[in-house]
Every structure is written in structure tokens, then in C-alpha cells.
Design a protein around this motif. Structure first.
Motif, mmCIF file in Angstrom:
data_model
loop_
_atom_site.group_PDB
_atom_site.id
_atom_site.type_symbol
_atom_site.label_atom_id
_atom_site.label_comp_id
_atom_site.label_asym_id
_atom_site.label_seq_id
_atom_site.Cartn_x
_atom_site.Cartn_y
_atom_site.Cartn_z
ATOM 1 N N GLU A 171 -36.536 39.277 73.441
ATOM 2 C CA GLU A 171 -35.571 38.241 73.069
ATOM 3 C C GLU A 171 -35.710 37.978 71.576
ATOM 4 O O GLU A 171 -36.810 37.691 71.090
ATOM 5 C CB GLU A 171 -35.874 36.957 73.845
ATOM 6 N N GLY A 218 -40.501 39.241 76.924
ATOM 7 C CA GLY A 218 -40.363 38.565 78.202
ATOM 8 C C GLY A 218 -41.451 38.955 79.179
ATOM 9 O O GLY A 218 -41.766 38.200 80.099
ATOM 10 N N THR A 237 -37.979 46.502 76.665
ATOM 11 C CA THR A 237 -36.859 46.226 77.563
ATOM 12 C C THR A 237 -36.594 44.744 77.791
ATOM 13 O O THR A 237 -35.511 44.376 78.214
ATOM 14 C CB THR A 237 -37.081 46.900 78.929
ATOM 15 N N GLU A 238 -37.568 43.895 77.542
ATOM 16 C CA GLU A 238 -37.405 42.461 77.807
ATOM 17 C C GLU A 238 -37.599 41.631 76.535
ATOM 18 O O GLU A 238 -38.181 40.562 76.574
ATOM 19 C CB GLU A 238 -38.400 42.010 78.877
#
Length: 133
Positions: free
Chosen positions: A100, A74, A97-98
């Protein structure tokens, strides 16, 4: 062994579709199986054969279509194959952490072929079979 419960669910759904389509025998079932679905294809094939005994699927061929696990970051929008075990740290920017998950957890019936013709893609299932890994 959860492959047996998956095989029984597939057989149940295909039997229902075959009955609705007035099929007398099912000759082939194609499944899409994600890399992260937690399914061992050989174990599933063995369980499928057992689950088919005494049903309209008896003797049906099971074909599994593997789906590579892929993720997207992300933060930088980079995409990559995550592999097994999954590497969910972005190779481009290093963030985890981001992330998908884009693919790799699929478990669905793609196509069923019965003796008097092929069912349309997706016909055997009202909804895809889903197993979360």
C-alpha cells in the motif's frame, strides 16, 4: 509539459480564493509535492512564474514542500521509503503483492499568503489539486 497545467490550476484556485478574501496581491504560495507526483520542481517554478503574470499572484514566491514516498506491506506491516524509481518490494519479507502506497503522490496547496495577511491553511482550495503519477 504538464507542470504548466499544474501551475495554471494553482494560479486559478489561488486567484479565486484571493478574490473571495478581498486580497489585492498574493506574495507566497506553498505547495506540498510528493516524490512520485511526477513534478519537476524547477519546471513547476518556471511555469508558475509565467502563469502568475498579469494576475494578483504576479511576483509571488512559490515554495515547494517535498513529501517522501512511503509504502506499507500488508503481509508483514513493514513500512519503508520507496525511493525513486519506486521499489515496491517489501525489504522485510520480500513480498510485492500486498503493498500500500502511504505517501508520495501528493500535490496540494498548503498555504497562501497575501499582502494583508495569511489565508488559513487549506483556504485557497475547495479540494486539493491532485495529479496522479
Amino acid at each position: 509539459m504538464h507542470e504548466m497545467s499544474i501551475a495554471m490550476a494553482v494560479v486559478g484556485q489561488v486567484e479565486e480564493a484571493a478574490r473571495a478574501g478581498a486580497a489585492h496581491a498574493v506574495s507566497r504560495v506553498e505547495l506540498q509535492v510528493g516524490e512520485l507526483a511526477g513534478v519537476v520542481p524547477d519546471a513547476l517554478a518556471f511555469c508558475f512564474e509565467l502563469a502568475c503574470a498579469g494576475t494578483v499572484l504576479e511576483g509571488a514566491e512559490l515554495v515547494t514542500r517535498p513529501v517522501t514516498a512511503r509504502a506499507r506491506c500488508g503481509a508483514c506491516t513493514g513500512e519503508w521509503p520507496v525511493g525513486m524509481p519506486p521499489d515496491l518490494c517489501c525489504p522485510a519479507c520480500g513480498r510485492a503483492t500486498e503493498v500500500e502506497l502511504l505517501s508520495g503522490r501528493e500535490l496540494r496547496v498548503l498555504r497562501v499568503t497575501w499582502e494583508d495577511g495569511a489565508a488559513p491553511a487549506g483556504a485557497p482550495c475547495r479540494e486539493p489539486i491532485s495529479e496522479e503519477a
